[in-house]
Design an enzyme around this catalytic site. Structure first.
Site, short mmCIF file in Angstrom:
data_model
loop_
_atom_site.label_atom_id
_atom_site.label_comp_id
_atom_site.label_asym_id
_atom_site.label_seq_id
_atom_site.Cartn_x
_atom_site.Cartn_y
_atom_site.Cartn_z
CD GLN A 1 39.63 -0.12 115.53
OE1 GLN A 1 40.41 -0.51 114.67
NE2 GLN A 1 39.51 -0.72 116.69
CG ASP B 1 37.19 10.25 107.25
OD1 ASP B 1 36.70 9.73 106.23
OD2 ASP B 1 37.80 9.59 108.12
CB ILE B 2 35.92 10.63 102.20
CG1 ILE B 2 36.21 9.26 102.82
CG2 ILE B 2 37.07 11.08 101.33
CD1 ILE B 2 36.37 8.13 101.82
CG ASP C 1 39.50 11.81 98.04
OD1 ASP C 1 40.55 11.25 98.46
OD2 ASP C 1 38.84 11.37 97.08
CB ILE C 2 44.06 11.92 101.68
CG1 ILE C 2 45.56 12.15 101.82
CG2 ILE C 2 43.78 10.47 101.38
CD1 ILE C 2 45.98 13.52 102.18
CE1 TYR D 1 47.08 -1.34 106.21
CE2 TYR D 1 47.86 -3.33 107.32
CZ TYR D 1 47.43 -2.01 107.37
OH TYR D 1 47.36 -1.37 108.59
P1 NAD Z 1 39.84 2.94 109.62
O1 NAD Z 1 39.56 2.19 108.36
O2 NAD Z 1 38.97 2.71 110.79
O3 NAD Z 1 39.85 4.50 109.32
C1 NAD Z 1 40.39 5.06 108.16
C2 NAD Z 1 39.63 6.32 107.84
O4 NAD Z 1 40.15 6.86 106.62
C3 NAD Z 1 38.12 6.10 107.60
O5 NAD Z 1 37.37 6.95 108.44
C4 NAD Z 1 37.92 6.44 106.14
O6 NAD Z 1 36.67 7.08 105.86
C5 NAD Z 1 39.08 7.41 105.89
N1 NAD Z 1 39.43 7.49 104.47
C6 NAD Z 1 39.41 6.49 103.55
N2 NAD Z 1 39.75 6.99 102.35
C7 NAD Z 1 40.00 8.31 102.52
C8 NAD Z 1 40.37 9.35 101.64
N3 NAD Z 1 40.55 9.14 100.33
N4 NAD Z 1 40.56 10.60 102.15
C9 NAD Z 1 40.36 10.83 103.48
N5 NAD Z 1 39.97 9.89 104.36
C10 NAD Z 1 39.79 8.64 103.87
O7 NAD Z 1 41.37 2.68 109.98
P2 NAD Z 1 42.08 2.82 111.41
O8 NAD Z 1 41.95 1.52 112.09
O9 NAD Z 1 41.64 4.05 112.08
O10 NAD Z 1 43.60 2.93 110.92
C11 NAD Z 1 44.22 4.17 110.68
C12 NAD Z 1 45.66 3.94 110.24
O11 NAD Z 1 46.34 3.15 111.22
C13 NAD Z 1 45.83 3.23 108.91
O12 NAD Z 1 46.96 3.72 108.24
C14 NAD Z 1 46.10 1.80 109.33
O13 NAD Z 1 46.86 1.13 108.38
C15 NAD Z 1 46.90 2.01 110.60
N6 NAD Z 1 46.86 0.84 111.47
C16 NAD Z 1 45.70 0.49 112.08
C17 NAD Z 1 45.66 -0.64 112.89
C18 NAD Z 1 44.40 -1.09 113.60
O14 NAD Z 1 44.40 -2.16 114.19
N7 NAD Z 1 43.32 -0.30 113.56
C19 NAD Z 1 46.83 -1.39 113.08
C20 NAD Z 1 47.99 -1.03 112.40
C21 NAD Z 1 47.99 0.11 111.61
C1 AKB Z 2 44.80 -4.99 110.01
O1 AKB Z 2 44.45 -6.07 110.52
O2 AKB Z 2 44.85 -4.77 108.79
C2 AKB Z 2 45.28 -3.92 110.95
C3 AKB Z 2 46.75 -3.99 111.13
C4 AKB Z 2 47.33 -4.90 112.13
O3 AKB Z 2 47.47 -3.31 110.44
N1 AKB Z 2 44.56 -4.04 112.17
#
Ligand code: NAD
Ligand code: AKB
Length: 319
Positions: A13, A35-36, A53-54, A143
């Site tokens: 996202q 990304d994966i 893959d991280i 988490y």
């Molecule tokens: P997301 O789940 O949409 O994207 C995460 C991406 O990581 C995916 O594309 C997935 O394929 C990739 N991924 C998973 N495992 C992997 C691996 N082993 N190696 C490489 N890539 C891998 O998440 P997001 O919403 O984009 O969030 C990104 C970061 O921001 C996260 O750390 C999340 O905790 C943080 N965050 C997001 C939100 C939110 O509302 N979206 C809020 C707070 C914090």
């Molecule tokens: C979740 O709901 O897990 C995320 C966040 C607030 O970290 N959107």
């Protein structure tokens, strides 16, 4: 030397928006997506992409050296709802990915890191309203515990090894470029897709669940502003509170109804309700404002009309 940036988890996202914004600033070839799984056509067609893959630390180091990377944005993680379904893997991915990236900087391979924390670092004993930067933090999800541990590691690596790590406690994020990735706040993304396609949505959070949220363009701007702030202005190295706009499912449904008049919202709370109930309903981000000049742009009204405009385009709906 010009900065060269690696985004890990670029197909999610945040990544799909962040990559495009950073490419505009730093140039397409200086921002490497990874990304994966493949990313959006926009990301894949506009610049380099590496399958990574991280958890594979050797491959990570190989890619960093190959592209002469100077900055890493680590976005790969399991979010709150998904991590509760596989706590061992959630912990492994969220913790190991972070230490792999911190060690890159400790070993002098990169200069700067962005790692996102979340409002999930707070827990049921945290003051709910206007949650301060420094307060009780007893998260009760895997988490949230991984994010709190991550924040402690950030500060430790900064103090002990001088690692230039920067971090934000994002609220729930709402964007249109990619589907939401397994979080508790995903209802506020899904509502738009369902409203446009079916004129109805069943929320998995109850109508009065107030949570801090933010529109993706604000979150991306905050991220880049923090990363570009002079070193000495980044005074908090664990993670900065970031407030956004606080609203409930009922309030966003009312806003959506202004654009889609026959829209119907129903409520059927599931296991995510308990997670949401443990998080703040609003956050105090005065440190971010004071230290590096943070200012929010989108309120709920602007967020809603921009989401609907962009998603209608995406779904090729003309009315
Ligand atoms: P997301 O789940 O949409 O994207 C995460 C991406 O990581 C995916 O594309 C997935 O394929 C990739 N991924 C998973 N495992 C992997 C691996 N082993 N190696 C490489 N890539 C891998 O998440 P997001 O919403 O984009 O969030 C990104 C970061 O921001 C996260 O750390 C999340 O905790 C943080 N965050 C997001 C939100 C939110 O509302 N979206 C809020 C707070 C914090
Ligand atoms: C979740 O709901 O897990 C995320 C966040 C607030 O970290 N959107």
């Amino acid at each position: 030397m010009k900065d060269r940036i690696l985004i890990i988890g670029s197909s999610g996202q945040i990544g799909t928006s962040l990559v495009m914004n950073l490419r505009k600033i730093y140039g397409n070839n200086n921002v490497i997506a990874s990304d994966i799984r493949p990313s959006s056509n926009e990301v894949m067609d506009s610049g380099p992409f590496e399958e990574l893959d991280i958890l594979n630390e050797q491959l990570l180091r190989k890619i960093v050296k190959k592209h002469r990377i100077t900055q890493v944005y680590l976005l790969a993680a399991l979010l709150s709802a998904t991590a509760e379904k596989d706590i061992e893997f959630g912990w492994k991915l969220n913790i190991r990915s972070h230490s792999h990236v911190l060690d890159l900087a400790k070993d002098g391979l990169i200069k700067k890191i962005f790692w996102p924390s979340s409002i999930a670092v707070f827990g049921p004993t945290t003051p709910k309203e206007n949650t301060p930067q420094y307060t009780i933090m007893e998260p009760n999800t895997v988490y949230g515990i991984s994010k709190q541990a991550g924040e402690r590691w950030n500060e430790y690596y900064f103090n002990k090894f001088g690692v230039d790590i920067r971090s934000l406690r994002y609220p729930g994020l709402v964007g249109w470029r990619a589907k939401a990735g397994g979080g508790t706040t995903d209802y506020a993304v899904n509502i738009f897709h369902q409203a446009i396609k079916n004129k109805q949505y069943e929320s998995f959070l109850s109508e009065n669940t107030r949570l801090p949220m933010m529109y993706m363009p604000d979150a991306i701007r905050a991220t880049i502003e923090l990363m570009e702030a002079p070193f000495e202005r980044v005074k908090i190295r664990s993670s900065y509170n970031l407030a956004g706009i606080s609203f409930t499912p009922e309030e966003i449904a009312a806003e959506v109804s202004k654009h889609i008049p026959n829209f119907e919202m129903s409520y059927n709370p599931d296991f995510r309700q308990k997670i949401a109930d443990s998080w703040p309903s609003s956050v105090d981000d005065s440190h971010a404002k004071k230290d590096w000049g943070w200012k929010l742009e989108y309120d709920l009204e602007k967020l809603t009309s921009d989401m609907i405009k962009n998603l209608k385009k995406q779904y090729k709906i003309t009315v």
